[in-house]
Motif scaffolding. Structure first.
Motif, PDB file in Angstrom:
ATOM      1  N   PHE A  17       0.830  -1.188   0.000  1.00 51.71           N
ATOM      2  CA  PHE A  17       0.000   0.000   0.000  1.00 51.71           C
ATOM      3  C   PHE A  17       0.876   1.254   0.000  1.00 51.71           C
ATOM      4  CE2 PHE A  17       1.133  -0.985   4.269  1.00 51.71           C
ATOM      5  CZ  PHE A  17       1.272   0.236   4.924  1.00 51.71           C
ATOM      6  N   ASP A  18       0.305   2.375  -0.401  1.00 54.80           N
ATOM      7  CA  ASP A  18       0.991   3.660  -0.371  1.00 54.80           C
ATOM      8  C   ASP A  18       1.117   4.088   1.090  1.00 54.80           C
ATOM      9  OD1 ASP A  18       1.807   6.299  -0.492  1.00 54.80           O
ATOM     10  OD2 ASP A  18       0.273   6.920  -1.933  1.00 54.80           O
ATOM     11  N   GLY A  19       2.319   4.084   1.594  1.00 52.75           N
ATOM     12  CA  GLY A  19       2.562   4.330   3.010  1.00 52.75           C
ATOM     13  C   GLY A  19       2.296   5.743   3.488  1.00 52.75           C
ATOM     14  N   VAL A  20       2.153   6.710   2.575  1.00 55.76           N
ATOM     15  CA  VAL A  20       1.881   8.087   2.998  1.00 55.76           C
ATOM     16  C   VAL A  20       0.429   8.492   2.768  1.00 55.76           C
ATOM     17  CG1 VAL A  20       4.274   8.840   2.709  1.00 55.76           C
ATOM     18  CG2 VAL A  20       2.653   9.120   0.820  1.00 55.76           C
ATOM     19  N   CYS A  21      -0.344   7.663   2.130  1.00 58.37           N
ATOM     20  CA  CYS A  21      -1.740   7.964   1.799  1.00 58.37           C
ATOM     21  C   CYS A  21      -2.648   7.693   3.005  1.00 58.37           C
ATOM     22  CB  CYS A  21      -2.164   7.114   0.612  1.00 58.37           C
ATOM     23  SG  CYS A  21      -3.926   7.089   0.275  1.00 58.37           S
ATOM     24  N   ASN A  22      -3.400   8.700   3.420  1.00 57.71           N
ATOM     25  CA  ASN A  22      -4.311   8.515   4.557  1.00 57.71           C
ATOM     26  C   ASN A  22      -5.409   7.508   4.246  1.00 57.71           C
ATOM     27  OD1 ASN A  22      -2.970  10.216   6.313  1.00 57.71           O
ATOM     28  ND2 ASN A  22      -4.164  12.002   5.716  1.00 57.71           N
ATOM     29  N   LEU A  23      -5.944   7.513   3.041  1.00 54.72           N
ATOM     30  CA  LEU A  23      -6.972   6.538   2.660  1.00 54.72           C
ATOM     31  C   LEU A  23      -6.398   5.125   2.720  1.00 54.72           C
ATOM     32  CD1 LEU A  23      -9.767   5.732   1.555  1.00 54.72           C
ATOM     33  CD2 LEU A  23      -8.863   6.175  -0.749  1.00 54.72           C
ATOM     34  N   CYS A  24      -5.210   4.942   2.177  1.00 49.71           N
ATOM     35  CA  CYS A  24      -4.574   3.625   2.163  1.00 49.71           C
ATOM     36  C   CYS A  24      -4.279   3.143   3.582  1.00 49.71           C
ATOM     37  CB  CYS A  24      -3.282   3.672   1.355  1.00 49.71           C
ATOM     38  SG  CYS A  24      -3.506   4.273  -0.335  1.00 49.71           S
ATOM     39  N   GLN A  46       6.620   1.919  -0.920  1.00 49.65           N
ATOM     40  CA  GLN A  46       7.846   2.703  -0.955  1.00 49.65           C
ATOM     41  C   GLN A  46       9.050   1.953  -0.382  1.00 49.65           C
ATOM     42  OE1 GLN A  46       4.834   3.837   0.105  1.00 49.65           O
ATOM     43  NE2 GLN A  46       4.551   5.974  -0.421  1.00 49.65           N
ATOM     44  N   SER A  47       8.840   0.777   0.180  1.00 50.00           N
ATOM     45  CA  SER A  47       9.914   0.054   0.870  1.00 50.00           C
ATOM     46  C   SER A  47      10.860  -0.667  -0.094  1.00 50.00           C
ATOM     47  CB  SER A  47       9.317  -0.979   1.831  1.00 50.00           C
ATOM     48  OG  SER A  47       8.746  -2.045   1.099  1.00 50.00           O
ATOM     49  N   ASP A  48      12.051  -0.945   0.419  1.00 42.36           N
ATOM     50  CA  ASP A  48      13.013  -1.752  -0.341  1.00 42.36           C
ATOM     51  C   ASP A  48      12.457  -3.155  -0.593  1.00 42.36           C
ATOM     52  OD1 ASP A  48      14.830   0.350  -0.391  1.00 42.36           O
ATOM     53  OD2 ASP A  48      15.949  -0.381   1.350  1.00 42.36           O
ATOM     54  N   ASN A  49      11.729  -3.697   0.385  1.00 43.48           N
ATOM     55  CA  ASN A  49      11.137  -5.031   0.218  1.00 43.48           C
ATOM     56  C   ASN A  49      10.171  -5.055  -0.966  1.00 43.48           C
ATOM     57  OD1 ASN A  49      12.489  -6.164   2.408  1.00 43.48           O
ATOM     58  ND2 ASN A  49      10.881  -5.583   3.836  1.00 43.48           N
ATOM     59  N   ALA A  50       9.381  -4.007  -1.116  1.00 43.84           N
ATOM     60  CA  ALA A  50       8.451  -3.938  -2.245  1.00 43.84           C
ATOM     61  C   ALA A  50       9.220  -3.919  -3.561  1.00 43.84           C
ATOM     62  CB  ALA A  50       7.557  -2.709  -2.132  1.00 43.84           C
ATOM     63  N   GLN A  51      10.303  -3.154  -3.599  1.00 42.61           N
ATOM     64  CA  GLN A  51      11.135  -3.108  -4.807  1.00 42.61           C
ATOM     65  C   GLN A  51      11.681  -4.490  -5.150  1.00 42.61           C
ATOM     66  OE1 GLN A  51      12.217  -0.586  -6.992  1.00 42.61           O
ATOM     67  NE2 GLN A  51      10.515   0.561  -6.120  1.00 42.61           N
ATOM     68  N   LEU A  52      12.166  -5.188  -4.134  1.00 43.84           N
ATOM     69  CA  LEU A  52      12.745  -6.514  -4.361  1.00 43.84           C
ATOM     70  C   LEU A  52      11.696  -7.531  -4.815  1.00 43.84           C
ATOM     71  CD1 LEU A  52      15.193  -6.725  -1.345  1.00 43.84           C
ATOM     72  CD2 LEU A  52      15.826  -6.685  -3.761  1.00 43.84           C
ATOM     73  N   ILE A  65      -3.239  -0.364  -4.945  1.00 46.83           N
ATOM     74  CA  ILE A  65      -2.889  -1.412  -3.995  1.00 46.83           C
ATOM     75  C   ILE A  65      -2.428  -2.634  -4.789  1.00 46.83           C
ATOM     76  CG2 ILE A  65      -5.194  -2.425  -3.883  1.00 46.83           C
ATOM     77  CD1 ILE A  65      -4.814  -2.664  -0.859  1.00 46.83           C
ATOM     78  N   VAL A  66      -1.484  -3.354  -4.223  1.00 39.73           N
ATOM     79  CA  VAL A  66      -0.960  -4.561  -4.861  1.00 39.73           C
ATOM     80  C   VAL A  66      -1.015  -5.686  -3.833  1.00 39.73           C
ATOM     81  CG1 VAL A  66       1.037  -5.637  -5.959  1.00 39.73           C
ATOM     82  CG2 VAL A  66       0.637  -3.188  -6.279  1.00 39.73           C
ATOM     83  N   VAL A  67      -1.494  -6.846  -4.265  1.00 40.68           N
ATOM     84  CA  VAL A  67      -1.469  -8.032  -3.412  1.00 40.68           C
ATOM     85  C   VAL A  67      -0.592  -9.067  -4.096  1.00 40.68           C
ATOM     86  CG1 VAL A  67      -2.805  -9.935  -2.421  1.00 40.68           C
ATOM     87  CG2 VAL A  67      -3.762  -7.631  -2.434  1.00 40.68           C
ATOM     88  N   LEU A  68       0.369  -9.587  -3.346  1.00 40.64           N
ATOM     89  CA  LEU A  68       1.176 -10.713  -3.803  1.00 40.64           C
ATOM     90  C   LEU A  68       0.626 -11.935  -3.079  1.00 40.64           C
ATOM     91  CD1 LEU A  68       3.632 -11.786  -5.405  1.00 40.64           C
ATOM     92  CD2 LEU A  68       5.022 -11.305  -3.362  1.00 40.64           C
ATOM     93  N   THR A  69      -0.026 -12.817  -3.839  1.00 40.10           N
ATOM     94  CA  THR A  69      -0.663 -13.984  -3.229  1.00 40.10           C
ATOM     95  C   THR A  69       0.393 -15.025  -2.862  1.00 40.10           C
ATOM     96  OG1 THR A  69      -1.009 -15.227  -5.269  1.00 40.10           O
ATOM     97  CG2 THR A  69      -2.716 -13.606  -4.669  1.00 40.10           C
ATOM     98  N   THR A  70      -0.023 -16.026  -2.110  1.00 38.96           N
ATOM     99  CA  THR A  70       0.904 -17.104  -1.749  1.00 38.96           C
ATOM    100  C   THR A  70       1.320 -17.906  -2.977  1.00 38.96           C
ATOM    101  OG1 THR A  70      -0.959 -18.525  -1.189  1.00 38.96           O
ATOM    102  CG2 THR A  70       0.087 -17.324   0.628  1.00 38.96           C
ATOM    103  N   ALA A  71       0.530 -17.839  -4.045  1.00 39.31           N
ATOM    104  CA  ALA A  71       0.876 -18.501  -5.304  1.00 39.31           C
ATOM    105  C   ALA A  71       1.756 -17.599  -6.177  1.00 39.31           C
ATOM    106  CB  ALA A  71      -0.387 -18.886  -6.068  1.00 39.31           C
ATOM    107  N   LYS A  72       2.205 -16.458  -5.606  1.00 42.51           N
ATOM    108  CA  LYS A  72       3.069 -15.468  -6.264  1.00 42.51           C
ATOM    109  C   LYS A  72       2.367 -14.755  -7.419  1.00 42.51           C
ATOM    110  CE  LYS A  72       6.212 -16.634  -3.410  1.00 42.51           C
ATOM    111  NZ  LYS A  72       5.454 -16.798  -2.192  1.00 42.51           N
ATOM    112  N   GLU A  73       1.042 -14.743  -7.391  1.00 43.12           N
ATOM    113  CA  GLU A  73       0.261 -13.979  -8.360  1.00 43.12           C
ATOM    114  C   GLU A  73       0.174 -12.543  -7.856  1.00 43.12           C
ATOM    115  OE1 GLU A  73      -4.167 -14.005 -10.436  1.00 43.12           O
ATOM    116  OE2 GLU A  73      -3.753 -15.353  -8.774  1.00 43.12           O
ATOM    117  N   VAL A  74       0.351 -11.598  -8.778  1.00 43.45           N
ATOM    118  CA  VAL A  74       0.275 -10.185  -8.428  1.00 43.45           C
ATOM    119  C   VAL A  74      -1.097  -9.663  -8.854  1.00 43.45           C
ATOM    120  CG1 VAL A  74       1.253  -7.894  -8.821  1.00 43.45           C
ATOM    121  CG2 VAL A  74       2.763  -9.881  -8.667  1.00 43.45           C
TER     122      VAL A  74
END
Length: 145
Positions: A17-24, A46-52, A65-74
């Protein structure tokens, strides 16, 4: 970016999620309250983990918003919202019924809200830091555990 760094990935879907967005951040708070079985882990786009984990394709724009599922589906935009709603169950699951509408329509509505979220809901000056009691609900907590 340090590409030699690895990320400990929990066996749960990760909501980015967008870490600076109040709605998010409000949405994250809502999910945390409703997710009694702790099905999700959270991380700022915005995190390094998200980039990786997602690369620049999904992190260059903070508008969805982005969800990475356990099946690695984005999953992105309304698909991500519908997935989260189905997983949470209860009355929240009713949101997922909108998935019968054409994706082009639901994503259009999503984009309008996302485009105006800062002007409607405001913006933080820095990314959200997880409450120490919620450390393991955020991906960063898995990295330091």
């Amino acid at each position: 970016m340090d590409t030699s760094r690895s990320v400990v990935i929990p066996d749960k879907p990760i909501i980015f999620f967008d870490g600076v967005c109040n709605l998010c951040n409000g949405a994250v708070d809502f999910i945390l309250r409703k997710d009694k079985r702790e099905r999700f882990v959270f991380e700022s786009l915005q995190s390094d983990n998200a980039q990786l984990l997602l690369g620049t394709q999904h992190t260059k724009s903070l508008e969805y918003i982005v969800v990475l599922t356990t099946a690695k589906e984005v999953l992105v935009k309304s698909k991500a919202v519908f997935f989260i709603a189905r997983q949470l169950g209860g009355w929240v699951k009713l949101i997922s019924f909108f998935r019968v509408l054409p994706l082009i329509f639901t994503d259009f509505v999503y984009k309008i809200i996302a485009k105006h979220r800062y002007s409607l809901f405001g913006k933080r000056s820095t990314c959200r830091l997880p409450d120490p009691n919620m450390k393991l609900r955020f991906l960063e907590g898995y990295q330091n555990n």
